[in-house]
Design a protein around this motif. Sequence first.
Motif, short mmCIF file in Angstrom:
data_model
loop_
_atom_site.label_atom_id
_atom_site.label_comp_id
_atom_site.label_asym_id
_atom_site.label_seq_id
_atom_site.Cartn_x
_atom_site.Cartn_y
_atom_site.Cartn_z
N ASN A 147 -3.97 1.76 16.75
CA ASN A 147 -3.75 0.34 16.99
C ASN A 147 -3.30 0.19 18.46
N GLY A 148 -4.29 0.28 19.34
CA GLY A 148 -4.02 0.38 20.78
C GLY A 148 -3.63 1.81 21.12
N SER A 149 -3.73 2.18 22.41
CA SER A 149 -3.23 3.52 22.77
C SER A 149 -1.74 3.58 22.54
N ASP A 150 -1.10 2.41 22.47
CA ASP A 150 0.34 2.39 22.21
C ASP A 150 0.69 3.10 20.90
N GLU A 151 -0.18 3.01 19.90
CA GLU A 151 0.11 3.73 18.64
C GLU A 151 0.05 5.24 18.86
N SER A 184 5.22 4.59 36.29
CA SER A 184 4.01 4.65 35.49
C SER A 184 4.11 3.61 34.38
N TYR A 185 3.20 3.71 33.43
CA TYR A 185 3.13 2.74 32.33
C TYR A 185 4.45 2.73 31.53
N GLY A 186 5.01 1.55 31.35
CA GLY A 186 6.35 1.41 30.77
C GLY A 186 6.47 1.86 29.32
N LEU A 239 1.22 12.03 31.98
CA LEU A 239 0.57 11.67 33.24
C LEU A 239 -0.33 10.48 32.98
N CYS A 240 -0.64 9.74 34.02
CA CYS A 240 -1.49 8.56 33.88
C CYS A 240 -2.42 8.53 35.09
N SER A 241 -3.73 8.59 34.84
CA SER A 241 -4.68 8.67 35.94
C SER A 241 -5.99 7.96 35.59
N ASN A 291 -3.27 5.78 37.77
CA ASN A 291 -1.92 5.42 37.34
C ASN A 291 -1.68 3.92 37.42
N ASN A 292 -0.96 3.42 36.43
CA ASN A 292 -0.45 2.06 36.43
C ASN A 292 1.02 2.14 36.82
N PRO A 293 1.51 1.49 37.86
CA PRO A 293 0.89 0.40 38.62
C PRO A 293 0.27 0.81 39.96
N VAL A 326 -2.67 12.85 29.18
CA VAL A 326 -3.24 12.21 30.36
C VAL A 326 -3.80 10.86 29.92
N ASP A 327 -3.16 9.79 30.37
CA ASP A 327 -3.56 8.44 29.99
C ASP A 327 -4.67 7.96 30.92
N GLU A 328 -5.88 7.87 30.36
CA GLU A 328 -7.06 7.46 31.15
C GLU A 328 -7.48 6.03 30.81
N ALA A 329 -6.50 5.15 30.61
CA ALA A 329 -6.82 3.77 30.24
C ALA A 329 -7.80 3.12 31.22
N TYR A 330 -7.70 3.50 32.50
CA TYR A 330 -8.51 2.85 33.56
C TYR A 330 -9.64 3.73 34.07
N ILE A 331 -10.01 4.76 33.30
CA ILE A 331 -10.95 5.79 33.79
C ILE A 331 -12.33 5.21 34.14
N GLN A 372 -7.49 6.95 25.92
CA GLN A 372 -8.33 5.89 26.48
C GLN A 372 -8.16 4.65 25.61
N THR A 373 -8.80 3.56 25.97
CA THR A 373 -8.58 2.31 25.24
C THR A 373 -9.79 1.38 25.35
N PHE A 374 -9.94 0.52 24.37
CA PHE A 374 -10.95 -0.54 24.44
C PHE A 374 -10.39 -1.77 25.17
N SER A 375 -9.13 -1.69 25.62
CA SER A 375 -8.46 -2.88 26.16
C SER A 375 -8.85 -3.21 27.60
N LYS A 376 -9.36 -2.23 28.35
CA LYS A 376 -9.55 -2.45 29.80
C LYS A 376 -11.02 -2.72 30.11
N ALA A 377 -11.80 -1.67 30.45
CA ALA A 377 -13.19 -1.90 30.87
C ALA A 377 -14.00 -2.60 29.77
N LEU A 412 -8.48 -6.72 20.22
CA LEU A 412 -8.89 -5.96 19.02
C LEU A 412 -7.85 -4.92 18.64
N ARG A 413 -7.08 -4.44 19.60
CA ARG A 413 -6.13 -3.34 19.43
C ARG A 413 -6.84 -2.07 18.98
N LEU A 414 -7.53 -1.45 19.90
CA LEU A 414 -8.19 -0.18 19.59
C LEU A 414 -7.99 0.80 20.74
N1 PMP Z 1 -2.08 2.88 29.11
C1 PMP Z 1 -1.92 2.26 30.27
C2 PMP Z 1 -1.79 3.06 31.51
C3 PMP Z 1 -1.88 0.86 30.33
O1 PMP Z 1 -1.70 0.24 31.50
C4 PMP Z 1 -2.01 0.12 29.14
C5 PMP Z 1 -1.99 -1.39 29.09
N2 PMP Z 1 -1.34 -2.05 30.07
C6 PMP Z 1 -2.16 0.80 27.95
C7 PMP Z 1 -2.21 2.18 27.96
C8 PMP Z 1 -2.21 0.06 26.66
O2 PMP Z 1 -3.39 0.14 26.06
P1 PMP Z 1 -3.63 -0.48 24.60
O3 PMP Z 1 -3.95 -1.90 24.77
O4 PMP Z 1 -4.77 0.36 24.12
O5 PMP Z 1 -2.39 -0.25 23.78
#
Ligand code: PMP
Length: 310
Positions: free
Chosen positions: A36-40, A63-65, A107-109, A111-113, A136-141, A163-168, A174-176
């Motif tokens: 339910n999002g990468s947050d899960e 990095s991501y909070g 790690l986040c790459s 990286n946010n922010p 390794v968080d590739e949310a923005y890969i 990775q996530t469906f939330s960005k690109a 949807l929360r995936l």
């Molecule tokens: N990882 C990073 C680095 C993010 O910036 C974010 C959203 N701001 C997420 C994960 C969250 O992704 P999701 O919506 O899949 O929970």
Amino acid sequence: PYQTGWNRYPDPRQKELKALIAPIKGVKPENIFLGNGSDEAIDLIFRIFCIPGKDNVVAIDPSYGMYAVSADINDIEVRSVRLREDFSVPVEDLLAACDENTKAIFLCSPNNPSGNATPNEVIFDILGRFNGIVVVDEAYIDFCSVPSLLPSLEKYPNLIVLQTFSKARGLAALRLGLAFAQPYTIKVMSMVKYPYNINASTQQLAKEALARPIDSQVKEIVAQRARVAGELGKFSCVKKVYPSEANFILVKFDDADVMYAHLISYGIIVRNRNKVHGCAGCLRITVGLPEENDLLIKALKEYEEGNIRR
Ligand code: PMP
């Protein structure tokens, strides 16, 4: 027994969806966890690998909070390791922060922010020298010129890629989220999650979304990122434009708080990172549609000419 369209429980293993994702990502379905999002997935990593009140994780800062939020909720200590001034990863500091109770490194790459990507060799070095989980968080890969670590999954049993469906894919509502790892790790994550964590409508809509290519939109955002970065660099109120591999740009201003309020008056909502380690004076600006980016540039022009809105 009556058909509402939703009277049956969804597939708890998300078989069809994983079968569609696997070839796109070049992995096997057994390498995929859906959350339910990468947050899960982030939360599960703490719950699975760490003992509350005893274990710790090491995470890059800034990095991501959510890494720290999730750790706090699970009573896991986070040892923050400051990134260098250019936001590169200080590997020796990271490893020095670990002890026998360190169960994971985050790690986040890109990286946010900060928006920068970490070279794969740096991450391989960490993976080889740390005897615990490396996330390794590739949310923005999708916006990034550095390739994903997914092809290295087989080599590293301690690697979890997020990775996530939330960005690109533009499907944040949807929360995936996705976690990729070797089958044993995925099995454990699947045992600990709630059985029906991905509801039927999300599974259905995600399957439909996978049939729609995102390449041209990603390309446009990357092109707009270059354009916006170039334009911003021309303003004297802009002190620095950090190089970005994501769909946002970290920008240092002469007065971030005043600029933040100014932009809000135009309906432009950015992330004020002024109080974040290493980001003093900075706003994180997400690349929008071309006309939205035009408005941003117009707002900066007005600011520069002294027409500052508060
Ligand atoms: N990882 C990073 C680095 C993010 O910036 C974010 C959203 N701001 C997420 C994960 C969250 O992704 P999701 O919506 O899949 O929970």
